[in-house]
Design an enzyme around this catalytic site. Structure first.
Site, short mmCIF file in Angstrom:
data_model
loop_
_atom_site.label_atom_id
_atom_site.label_comp_id
_atom_site.label_asym_id
_atom_site.label_seq_id
_atom_site.Cartn_x
_atom_site.Cartn_y
_atom_site.Cartn_z
N SER A 113 0.87 -1.18 0.00
CA SER A 113 0.00 0.00 0.00
C SER A 113 0.90 1.23 0.00
O SER A 113 2.08 1.13 0.38
CB SER A 113 -0.85 0.01 1.28
OG SER A 113 -1.49 1.25 1.46
N TYR B 256 -2.48 -1.14 10.46
CA TYR B 256 -2.37 -1.30 9.00
C TYR B 256 -1.04 -0.74 8.49
O TYR B 256 -0.33 -1.39 7.72
CB TYR B 256 -3.55 -0.57 8.35
CG TYR B 256 -3.69 -0.76 6.86
CD1 TYR B 256 -4.42 -1.83 6.34
CD2 TYR B 256 -3.13 0.15 5.95
CE1 TYR B 256 -4.58 -2.00 4.97
CE2 TYR B 256 -3.29 -0.01 4.58
CZ TYR B 256 -4.02 -1.08 4.09
OH TYR B 256 -4.17 -1.24 2.74
P1 NAD Z 1 -11.37 -6.37 -0.07
O1 NAD Z 1 -11.97 -6.21 1.30
O2 NAD Z 1 -12.21 -6.09 -1.26
O3 NAD Z 1 -10.76 -7.84 -0.22
C1 NAD Z 1 -10.02 -8.45 0.80
C2 NAD Z 1 -9.92 -9.92 0.53
O4 NAD Z 1 -9.20 -10.53 1.63
C3 NAD Z 1 -11.28 -10.64 0.47
O5 NAD Z 1 -11.24 -11.64 -0.53
C4 NAD Z 1 -11.41 -11.26 1.85
O6 NAD Z 1 -12.27 -12.40 1.89
C5 NAD Z 1 -9.97 -11.63 2.10
N1 NAD Z 1 -9.69 -11.90 3.50
C6 NAD Z 1 -9.92 -11.11 4.58
N2 NAD Z 1 -9.58 -11.75 5.70
C7 NAD Z 1 -9.09 -12.95 5.33
C8 NAD Z 1 -8.57 -14.07 6.03
N3 NAD Z 1 -8.46 -14.08 7.38
N4 NAD Z 1 -8.19 -15.15 5.32
C9 NAD Z 1 -8.30 -15.18 3.97
N5 NAD Z 1 -8.79 -14.14 3.24
C10 NAD Z 1 -9.18 -13.06 3.93
O7 NAD Z 1 -10.05 -5.46 -0.05
P2 NAD Z 1 -9.15 -4.82 -1.23
O8 NAD Z 1 -9.35 -3.37 -1.20
O9 NAD Z 1 -9.31 -5.55 -2.49
O10 NAD Z 1 -7.70 -5.08 -0.60
C11 NAD Z 1 -6.83 -6.08 -1.06
C12 NAD Z 1 -5.41 -5.73 -0.62
O11 NAD Z 1 -5.03 -4.50 -1.23
C13 NAD Z 1 -5.25 -5.55 0.89
O12 NAD Z 1 -4.02 -6.10 1.32
C14 NAD Z 1 -5.22 -4.06 1.04
O13 NAD Z 1 -4.52 -3.65 2.20
C15 NAD Z 1 -4.52 -3.64 -0.23
N6 NAD Z 1 -4.75 -2.26 -0.61
C16 NAD Z 1 -6.00 -1.82 -0.89
C17 NAD Z 1 -6.19 -0.50 -1.26
C18 NAD Z 1 -7.53 0.06 -1.59
O14 NAD Z 1 -7.64 1.28 -1.74
N7 NAD Z 1 -8.56 -0.75 -1.74
C19 NAD Z 1 -5.09 0.37 -1.31
C20 NAD Z 1 -3.84 -0.11 -1.00
C21 NAD Z 1 -3.67 -1.44 -0.66
#
Ligand code: NAD
Length: 262
Positions: free
Chosen positions: A144, A157
């Site tokens: 991130s 985080y």
């Molecule tokens: P999201 O909530 O849409 O998806 C998260 C996924 O992780 C889901 O499939 C969920 O079921 C899974 N998950 C959660 N807990 C779990 C567990 N204990 N075991 C197995 N799977 C589990 O989130 P996203 O926005 O797609 O985020 C994905 C990644 O990208 C994360 O690591 C997040 O920190 C990172 N990220 C997101 C953003 C953003 O703006 N959305 C920005 C930077 C980084």
């Protein structure tokens, strides 16, 4: 450019939603077999699996809980048993909690560290022997912008994502001569369920409206004033698997509309 990925096995943690799901589609489109992981409704997950198989690749689902090291090991083993290899590992599963540190629930801290950081240690330690045996591999950690800079109220985080940068660099050095690269993609804000969920929490923590959170908090640091798209992240992940990227390792690659440049 994506020929490298055709027929290879990709395991993407947290791929039932958001960025992980988009990456699964991107890799399937380039001809890779997919191991889906993450939580969600069984019927919906099966529909995702079938949709991916309709793209002409094979796809299995393993519901390993990323807080459970033994389940993580079993998932890597299932990937190898099913497809004969595990070539590309994408550590993507992640959760968020927004709260001032003096009110931060310790159990939330533990869970964020487990899912956003320790899970990558376990997937990597189980996956690397298979990549070394194959003589090729890619580890892509979805970190991130918060792996590079902080924001208030996201202590767990930000700590976990900075930790991911540490393991990315360390493992990159350990496997540098084995045709395995290890990199971190550092997205700015992407409109996924994770971000939608924290708009309300951030509004509460800061005492401002949800509209203000989007315009003045989330996109305040993003100089393009646009959310990053999942397709842009999939494009970079596929590039990291190409021969052109063979000497990119241990790197933090921001996709953040200029956020961390400022
Ligand atoms: P999201 O909530 O849409 O998806 C998260 C996924 O992780 C889901 O499939 C969920 O079921 C899974 N998950 C959660 N807990 C779990 C567990 N204990 N075991 C197995 N799977 C589990 O989130 P996203 O926005 O797609 O985020 C994905 C990644 O990208 C994360 O690591 C997040 O920190 C990172 N990220 C997101 C953003 C953003 O703006 N959305 C920005 C930077 C980084």
């Amino acid at each position: 450019m994506h020929d490298n990925v055709k027929g290879k096995t990709v395991l993407i943690t947290g791929s039932t939603s958001g960025i992980g799901l988009g990456l699964a589609h991107g890799f399937a489109g380039a001809g890779a077999n997919i191991v889906l992981n993450g939580f969600g409704d069984a019927d919906k997950i099966d529909a995702i699996r079938k949709e991916i198989e309709a793209m002409g690749v094979r796809c299995i689902y393993n519901g390993a809980d990323m807080t459970k090291p033994d389940q993580i090991g079993a998932m890597v083993q299932e990937a190898v048993d099913t497809f004969g290899s595990l070539d590309i590992l994408v550590n993507n599963a992640g959760i968020q909690h927004v709260s001032p540190i003096d009110e931060f629930p310790p159990e939330k801290w533990d869970m964020i560290i487990a899912i956003n950081l320790s899970a990558a240690f376990h997937t990597i330690r189980h996956a690397l022997p298979h990549m070394k045996k194959a003589g090729w591999g890619r580890v892509i950690n979805i970190a991130s912008a918060h792996g590079l800079v902080a924001s208030p109220f996201k202590s767990a985080y930000v700590a976990a994502k900075h930790g991911i940068m540490g393991i990315t660099k360390t493992v990159a050095l350990e496997v540098a001569q084995q045709k395995i690269t290890v990199n971190a993609i550092c997205p700015g804000y992407v409109k996924t369920p994770l971000v939608e969920g924290q708009i309300a929490d951030t509004a509460k923590a800061r005492g401002i409206s949800e509209e203000d959170v989007v315009n003045n908090v989330l996109l305040a640091a993003q100089w393009t004033k646009e959310f990053v798209t999942i397709e842009q992240l999939a494009g970079l992940a596929l590039f990291l698997c190409s021969d052109s990227a063979a000497n990119i390792t241990g790197a933090a690659l921001p996709v953040d509309g200029g956020w961390t440049a400022a």
